[in-house]
Design an enzyme around this catalytic site. Sequence first.
Site, short mmCIF file in Angstrom:
data_model
loop_
_atom_site.label_atom_id
_atom_site.label_comp_id
_atom_site.label_asym_id
_atom_site.label_seq_id
_atom_site.Cartn_x
_atom_site.Cartn_y
_atom_site.Cartn_z
N GLY A 123 -78.73 53.63 -34.54
CA GLY A 123 -78.77 53.50 -35.99
C GLY A 123 -78.98 54.85 -36.63
O GLY A 123 -79.02 55.88 -35.94
N GLU A 143 -77.35 63.70 -32.86
CA GLU A 143 -76.00 63.48 -33.39
C GLU A 143 -75.97 63.90 -34.86
O GLU A 143 -75.30 64.86 -35.22
CB GLU A 143 -75.61 62.01 -33.27
CG GLU A 143 -74.22 61.69 -33.79
CD GLU A 143 -73.92 60.21 -33.77
OE1 GLU A 143 -72.73 59.86 -33.94
OE2 GLU A 143 -74.85 59.40 -33.61
N ASP A 169 -67.84 56.17 -27.36
CA ASP A 169 -68.70 55.71 -28.45
C ASP A 169 -68.17 54.39 -29.03
O ASP A 169 -68.61 53.33 -28.64
CB ASP A 169 -68.84 56.78 -29.54
CG ASP A 169 -70.07 56.56 -30.41
OD1 ASP A 169 -70.96 55.77 -30.02
OD2 ASP A 169 -70.16 57.18 -31.48
#
Length: 361
Positions: A177, A207, A296
């Site tokens: 998240g 990230e 991903d």
Amino acid sequence: MLTLEEIRGVPKVLLHDHLDGGVRPQTVAEIAERIGHRLPVEDPDDLGRWFADAAGSGTLVRYLETFEHTVAVMQTTEDLVRVARECVVDLAGDGVVYAEVRWAPEQHLTAGLTLTGAVDAVREGFAQGTAEAQRAGRTIVARQILTAMRHQARSLEIAELAVAYRDSGVVGFDIAGAEAGYPPTRHLDAFEYLHRENAHFTIHAGEAFGLPSIWQAIQWCGADRLGHGVRIIDDVDTSDPSAPRLGRLAAYVRDKRIPLELCPSSNVQTGAAASIAEHPVGTLADLGFRVTVNTDNRLMSQTSMSREMALLSEAFGYGLDDLRWFSVNAMKSAFLPFDERLAMIQDVVKPGYDTRSLDTL
């Protein structure tokens, strides 16, 4: 440069793939119509392009909004089984021989499923997909990683679920998240529990947020792997390309052989990298980090493992030896027991490359 078909023919190992990020557009459209969920566009081809365009906005927050539609069509046993089965079939068709697919059970309870019922449904889907792939002449091992949402407060409950199912197809735990405002240290009770239970876990870190996220994931929480971890490059001084200098955190990550679950196309979409050619994967691989290549979200990035590797081959001139290195890195870093990892490397991954060479392609 290797072609997509050449890459598709060699065995690949995938550690970072989201179940709700790899649903077939046709499946999203069909289930949405049946349950009355409104989509931004209805035609499957147009829908696939919509997901890619929306996810390519350059921000992680906007990227994550696309999951509202995929999660909506994964709320019943029937639909979870279907999505899980198709996931395994699609990965096997792309030459993936081992996959750890992550998803958040807490997001799939709106139609009456329990947490255990949801995990059982995905396990059944994986079993069906594995059998279907075998009938088509493809061999794949697929395992679940259970994810807790970092903005919610169910991480300990999901960690306990992962431990309860670790002998039934679940190999690890993750939190995912939006990173900003939701540091991994908010979930220390879950990570401490996992440590006590000798369980494996990875953490989405580095990230969108950067080095503090990576530092917390490793030094406070004790993550086995870094989900993405691409921003570790911020601790590498490349002002002199002939002699890059590693900061303390980057050196620790490399020295400890902490795997980086890099996802090139996704990292470009979310703004973590400017382009594939400028992605830090090249520098990190050259410096000897434990680099792995991953998808991903195959739907949002309109990608596959073969496509990710083809993009890197084009950008960095990688050949089969390099792709084998990435694949062995990933298999070494998998959450399977050591003997099973070793067998996969010796019996599946390496032979799949050793029987081919650039001279014969």
